[in-house]
Design a protein around this motif. Structure first.
Motif, PDB file in Angstrom:
ATOM      1  N   GLU A 213       2.497  -4.039  -7.321  1.00  0.00           N
ATOM      2  CA  GLU A 213       2.993  -3.071  -6.346  1.00  0.00           C
ATOM      3  C   GLU A 213       4.046  -3.760  -5.476  1.00  0.00           C
ATOM      4  O   GLU A 213       3.903  -4.936  -5.134  1.00  0.00           O
ATOM      5  CB  GLU A 213       1.853  -2.563  -5.471  1.00  0.00           C
ATOM      6  CG  GLU A 213       0.689  -1.955  -6.234  1.00  0.00           C
ATOM      7  CD  GLU A 213       1.052  -0.633  -6.882  1.00  0.00           C
ATOM      8  OE1 GLU A 213       1.971   0.037  -6.367  1.00  0.00           O
ATOM      9  OE2 GLU A 213       0.429  -0.291  -7.903  1.00  0.00           O
ATOM     10  N   CYS A 215       6.595  -3.864  -1.970  1.00  0.00           N
ATOM     11  CA  CYS A 215       6.735  -3.425  -0.588  1.00  0.00           C
ATOM     12  C   CYS A 215       7.782  -2.318  -0.519  1.00  0.00           C
ATOM     13  O   CYS A 215       8.811  -2.369  -1.206  1.00  0.00           O
ATOM     14  CB  CYS A 215       7.136  -4.601   0.297  1.00  0.00           C
ATOM     15  SG  CYS A 215       7.458  -4.158   2.028  1.00  0.00           S
ATOM     16  N   GLU A 216       7.521  -1.299   0.322  1.00  0.00           N
ATOM     17  CA  GLU A 216       8.452  -0.172   0.426  1.00  0.00           C
ATOM     18  C   GLU A 216       9.745  -0.536   1.144  1.00  0.00           C
ATOM     19  O   GLU A 216      10.729   0.189   1.048  1.00  0.00           O
ATOM     20  CB  GLU A 216       7.771   1.001   1.133  1.00  0.00           C
ATOM     21  CG  GLU A 216       6.649   1.637   0.313  1.00  0.00           C
ATOM     22  CD  GLU A 216       6.155   2.929   0.928  1.00  0.00           C
ATOM     23  OE1 GLU A 216       6.677   3.299   2.010  1.00  0.00           O
ATOM     24  OE2 GLU A 216       5.273   3.566   0.337  1.00  0.00           O
ATOM     25  N   LEU A 229      -4.382  -6.341  -4.000  1.00  0.00           N
ATOM     26  CA  LEU A 229      -4.312  -5.395  -2.886  1.00  0.00           C
ATOM     27  C   LEU A 229      -5.699  -4.875  -2.542  1.00  0.00           C
ATOM     28  O   LEU A 229      -6.071  -4.779  -1.370  1.00  0.00           O
ATOM     29  CB  LEU A 229      -3.410  -4.207  -3.252  1.00  0.00           C
ATOM     30  CG  LEU A 229      -1.907  -4.359  -3.041  1.00  0.00           C
ATOM     31  CD1 LEU A 229      -1.188  -3.144  -3.591  1.00  0.00           C
ATOM     32  CD2 LEU A 229      -1.586  -4.550  -1.566  1.00  0.00           C
ATOM     33  N   ARG A 240      -3.392  -3.034   7.233  1.00  0.00           N
ATOM     34  CA  ARG A 240      -2.751  -2.771   5.950  1.00  0.00           C
ATOM     35  C   ARG A 240      -1.231  -2.755   6.097  1.00  0.00           C
ATOM     36  O   ARG A 240      -0.588  -1.700   6.141  1.00  0.00           O
ATOM     37  CB  ARG A 240      -3.267  -1.459   5.365  1.00  0.00           C
ATOM     38  CG  ARG A 240      -4.762  -1.520   5.065  1.00  0.00           C
ATOM     39  CD  ARG A 240      -5.347  -0.217   4.591  1.00  0.00           C
ATOM     40  NE  ARG A 240      -6.768  -0.372   4.314  1.00  0.00           N
ATOM     41  CZ  ARG A 240      -7.571   0.617   3.925  1.00  0.00           C
ATOM     42  NH1 ARG A 240      -7.078   1.827   3.771  1.00  0.00           N
ATOM     43  NH2 ARG A 240      -8.855   0.390   3.700  1.00  0.00           N
ATOM     44  N   CYS A 242       2.524  -5.145   5.041  1.00  0.00           N
ATOM     45  CA  CYS A 242       3.101  -6.138   4.147  1.00  0.00           C
ATOM     46  C   CYS A 242       2.979  -7.524   4.782  1.00  0.00           C
ATOM     47  O   CYS A 242       3.366  -7.709   5.944  1.00  0.00           O
ATOM     48  CB  CYS A 242       4.561  -5.814   3.882  1.00  0.00           C
ATOM     49  SG  CYS A 242       5.445  -7.091   2.939  1.00  0.00           S
ATOM     50  N   GLU A 248       4.274  -1.088   7.019  1.00  0.00           N
ATOM     51  CA  GLU A 248       3.000  -0.469   6.640  1.00  0.00           C
ATOM     52  C   GLU A 248       2.913  -0.338   5.124  1.00  0.00           C
ATOM     53  O   GLU A 248       3.841   0.124   4.469  1.00  0.00           O
ATOM     54  CB  GLU A 248       2.871   0.910   7.285  1.00  0.00           C
ATOM     55  CG  GLU A 248       1.565   1.612   6.919  1.00  0.00           C
ATOM     56  CD  GLU A 248       1.478   3.008   7.499  1.00  0.00           C
ATOM     57  OE1 GLU A 248       0.444   3.675   7.286  1.00  0.00           O
ATOM     58  OE2 GLU A 248       2.450   3.439   8.159  1.00  0.00           O
ATOM     59  N   TRP A 249       1.787  -0.767   4.585  1.00  0.00           N
ATOM     60  CA  TRP A 249       1.585  -0.713   3.128  1.00  0.00           C
ATOM     61  C   TRP A 249       0.645   0.458   2.836  1.00  0.00           C
ATOM     62  O   TRP A 249      -0.506   0.457   3.256  1.00  0.00           O
ATOM     63  CB  TRP A 249       0.977  -2.016   2.616  1.00  0.00           C
ATOM     64  CG  TRP A 249       1.183  -2.200   1.138  1.00  0.00           C
ATOM     65  CD1 TRP A 249       0.682  -1.432   0.133  1.00  0.00           C
ATOM     66  CD2 TRP A 249       1.973  -3.207   0.496  1.00  0.00           C
ATOM     67  NE1 TRP A 249       1.103  -1.885  -1.097  1.00  0.00           N
ATOM     68  CE2 TRP A 249       1.896  -2.986  -0.898  1.00  0.00           C
ATOM     69  CE3 TRP A 249       2.726  -4.285   0.963  1.00  0.00           C
ATOM     70  CZ2 TRP A 249       2.538  -3.799  -1.830  1.00  0.00           C
ATOM     71  CZ3 TRP A 249       3.367  -5.087   0.042  1.00  0.00           C
ATOM     72  CH2 TRP A 249       3.277  -4.852  -1.335  1.00  0.00           C
ATOM     73  N   LYS A 250       1.151   1.429   2.136  1.00  0.00           N
ATOM     74  CA  LYS A 250       0.352   2.612   1.829  1.00  0.00           C
ATOM     75  C   LYS A 250      -0.639   2.286   0.716  1.00  0.00           C
ATOM     76  O   LYS A 250      -0.299   2.261  -0.461  1.00  0.00           O
ATOM     77  CB  LYS A 250       1.258   3.773   1.416  1.00  0.00           C
ATOM     78  CG  LYS A 250       2.170   4.243   2.541  1.00  0.00           C
ATOM     79  CD  LYS A 250       3.032   5.413   2.114  1.00  0.00           C
ATOM     80  CE  LYS A 250       3.927   5.883   3.252  1.00  0.00           C
ATOM     81  NZ  LYS A 250       4.798   7.012   2.847  1.00  0.00           N
TER      82      LYS A 250
END
Length: 324
Positions: A213, A215-216, A229, A240, A242, A248-250
């Motif tokens: 996954e 990071c956004e 994760l 939660r 990064c 923020e990590w969904k």
């Protein structure tokens, strides 16, 4: 291997004859042979593997474990630490097939989205001409005009058959969405290849993040395996975000994890003293499925912890499939 007993030999033979085995299956074999379960006798299990690897080192083999990045499960296998031409893929595959395999794994690890797979069509369109420099060392000084005829004539049908063979032999795998991904043998054998080719690593376990996954935050390069994760974010008190940039990590826990969190909250509420005045005891309406003691509340929902794989990792990791 004179210092190894028949029990050691049987463990090695089980992997040589069956190929890589899931951790549970390998543990079952170990328990059947020794009468000791690895979970309750980790030191005995570790000592067995250490002794096996000490003897296997003389023939440049190694018994090791790895985690399959697609299902998150640990597998054990015996790998070859020699990277010469004769040992590539155990000499079963032809030079064009090896070059095709390398082209496939390069396409998979170069996926910037971290999907860890490519479509079947993408795989079939891989050009072997691009592998001339590394696919055949005798052609290291050649250019496009020196492409071997076997590379030029490697047809679509030959590629399809090679893909089927590589999936069957666990060098590649077929993902649930029908794409082509790396097989457990590749994860076992290509650990050093991943590092030498600068494949981005997981920020948690530092292993190659082939299937991971991201990071956004587009400016952040952090990627984390889904199972890493889960281990990091499944604990209720962990923030939660990064670990690299703080974005923020969904993270969406599975249904089972959500139920676990609810149970944890129930346990904490039970451990707190009542805020109102005591009342008459009411009849029990429903028997609780699981009881929690106050001292256990902080542990509920944390998920089972798995000990590190007790396998010595040598500085050279192999492959019978390594292609340079």
């Amino acid at each position: 291997m004179p210092e190894l007993s028949w029990r050691h030999h049987t463990l090695v033979q089980s992997l040589l004859s069956r190929g890589p085995l899931k951790e549970d299956d390998f543990h079952s074999i170990f328990a059947g042979i020794t009468g000791k379960k690895p979970g309750t006798h980790p030191k005995i299990f570790s000592d067995y593997l250490l002794k096996i690897n000490k003897e296997l080192a003389y023939v440049q083999f190694e018994l090791k474990g790895c985690r399959n990045q697609y299902d998150g499960k640990v597998y054990y296998g015996v790998v070859n630490n020699v990277a010469d031409e004769q040992s590539k893929l155990g000499t079963k595959y032809s030079v064009p097939q090896i070059a095709f395999y390398k082209g496939v794994i390069e396409a998979i690890v170069q996926d910037v989205a971290g999907h860890g797979s490519i479509s079947n069509i993408h795989a079939l369109n891989i050009r072997l001409e691009n592998q001339v420099q590394t696919g055949t060392e005798s052609q290291s000084q050649g250019g496009p005009s020196h492409v071997p005829p076997a590379f030029k004539n490697f047809s679509i049908s030959q590629k399809e058959k090679t893909l089927d063979d590589l999936v069957r032999d666990q060098w590649l795998c077929s993902t649930p969405d029908g794409n082509i991904g790396l097989g457990v043998r590749s994860f076992l054998d290509l650990r050093s290849w991943f590092r030498n080719n600068y494949v981005p690593s997981c920020d948690i376990c530092n292993e190659a993040g082939v299937k991971a996954e991201l990071c956004e935050n587009e400016g952040c390069t952090v990627r984390i395996h889904s199972y890493c994760l889960k281990k990091k974010f499944s604990q209720r008190r962990v923030e939660r975000v990064c670990p690299g940039c703080g974005t923020e990590w969904k993270f969406l826990p599975s249904e089972a994890e959500a139920v676990e969190e609810e149970e944890e909250e129930d346990c904490r509420n039970e451990s707190q003293p009542p805020s109102s005045e005591p009342t008459m005891k009411e009849p029990t309406m429903k028997k609780r499925l699981r009881s929690c003691k106050p001292e256990e509340a902080d542990r509920v929902g944390a998920g089972p912890s798995r000990a590190s794989i007790p396998i010595p990792v040598s500085k050279r990791t192999r492959t019978s499939a390594r292609l340079r």
